[in-house]
Write a protein that holds these residues in place. Structure first.
Motif, mmCIF file in Angstrom:
data_model
loop_
_atom_site.group_PDB
_atom_site.id
_atom_site.type_symbol
_atom_site.label_atom_id
_atom_site.label_comp_id
_atom_site.label_asym_id
_atom_site.label_seq_id
_atom_site.Cartn_x
_atom_site.Cartn_y
_atom_site.Cartn_z
ATOM 1 N N ASP A 1 0.829 -1.109 0.180
ATOM 2 C CA ASP A 1 0.160 0.070 0.089
ATOM 3 C C ASP A 1 0.630 1.182 -0.136
ATOM 4 O O ASP A 1 2.205 1.105 0.070
ATOM 5 C CB ASP A 1 -0.888 -0.119 1.190
ATOM 6 C CG ASP A 1 -0.121 -0.217 2.361
ATOM 7 O OD1 ASP A 1 0.222 1.069 2.976
ATOM 8 O OD2 ASP A 1 0.034 -1.275 3.068
ATOM 9 N N LYS B 1 -7.808 0.382 0.825
ATOM 10 C CA LYS B 1 -8.180 0.266 -0.502
ATOM 11 C C LYS B 1 -8.563 1.108 -1.542
ATOM 12 O O LYS B 1 -8.530 0.696 -2.744
ATOM 13 C CB LYS B 1 -9.074 -1.275 -0.567
ATOM 14 C CG LYS B 1 -8.706 -2.494 0.134
ATOM 15 C CD LYS B 1 -9.695 -3.501 0.123
ATOM 16 C CE LYS B 1 -9.043 -4.858 0.790
ATOM 17 N NZ LYS B 1 -10.102 -5.792 0.914
ATOM 18 N N THR C 1 -0.417 -0.768 -4.199
ATOM 19 C CA THR C 1 -1.747 -1.548 -4.225
ATOM 20 C C THR C 1 -2.752 -0.674 -4.304
ATOM 21 O O THR C 1 -3.970 -0.994 -5.053
ATOM 22 C CB THR C 1 -1.809 -2.631 -3.173
ATOM 23 O OG1 THR C 1 -1.661 -1.988 -1.962
ATOM 24 C CG2 THR C 1 -0.614 -3.534 -3.382
ATOM 25 N N ASN C 2 -2.724 0.448 -3.660
ATOM 26 C CA ASN C 2 -3.998 1.419 -3.685
ATOM 27 C C ASN C 2 -3.603 2.726 -4.585
ATOM 28 O O ASN C 2 -4.485 3.687 -4.137
ATOM 29 C CB ASN C 2 -4.437 1.612 -2.291
ATOM 30 C CG ASN C 2 -3.302 2.156 -1.292
ATOM 31 O OD1 ASN C 2 -2.062 2.127 -1.508
ATOM 32 N ND2 ASN C 2 -3.513 3.144 -0.387
#
Length: 213
Positions: free
Chosen positions: A46, A76, A200-201
């Protein structure tokens, strides 16, 4: 006869150890022995973890945590972070840096950090295309609720030959050397020194200066 006996003994010892050492044995061990490099998959994390693990963003990552924004930056929901490098904070006065880490000023710190974060993911290509569509500048909403304006500096110019081949060639921006600029409404401005650090986000872009009001 003595040499033949010795050869037979060596052959028997090799057979007891698992066969011919050249053609037999563990294939994986042979690959390592050959010097072939092992390929390791790149694991994305993240945005907050990405910044904490990056040598240039340790200060900003710590301010995210102190501001209470760790869940948002590591969650997320997609975001774009314009993260000042550690050297960018060196440009601030000691008094201003002390204000940022003052526990009594946590609300102000949260607003400061939020002004560097956009809602949604925007790569350098996305930003550049948005600037082109808007005629030279575009704005995005930050977590602080203020617009962040992006423009582009053309550090290098190149000649574009004229249509009639005369000596009046036009100087136009060189697309290979475009540099993004960000400016907070009522605050500071900075050049973007690195782009598209994937998470990832979302994505992280590096700033050479801190956006301070």
């Amino acid at each position: 006869m003595r040499r033949l006996s010795t050869l037979l003994l060596v052959t028997a010892a090799l057979s007891a150890c698992g066969g011919d050492p050249i053609e037999g044995g563990d294939p994986a061990a042979q690959v390592k022995a050959s010097g072939t490099p092992e390929v390791h998959a790149i694991v994305l994390t993240d945005a907050l973890t990405t910044m904490r693990n990056h040598p240039d963003f340790t200060i900003f990552a710590d301010l995210v945590r102190q501001a209470g924004l760790a869940p948002r930056v590591s969650g997320k929901a997609p975001i774009t972070v314009f993260a000042p490098t550690d050297s960018a904070f060196d440009k601030l006065s000691p008094a201003r840096r002390a204000e940022l880490i003052d526990p009594a000023q946590r609300e102000a710190l949260a607003a400061f950090v939020s002004a560097h974060i956009l809602v949604g993911r925007a790569s350098a290509r996305d930003l550049g295309e948005a600037i082109n569509r808007s005629g030279g500048s575009t704005s995005y909403q930050t977590l602080a609720g203020k617009p962040l304006t992006l423009t582009r500096s053309d550090l290098n110019m190149t000649e574009k030959p004229s249509a009639n081949n005369e000596q009046d060639a036009e100087m136009v921006p060189s697309a290979a050397n475009n540099v993004l600029n960000v400016e907070e409404q009522g605050g500071g401005a900075s050049l973007v020194t690195a782009t598209d650090i994937e998470a990832t986000n979302g994505v992280v872009h590096a700033l050479e200066s801190v956006l301070v009001p």
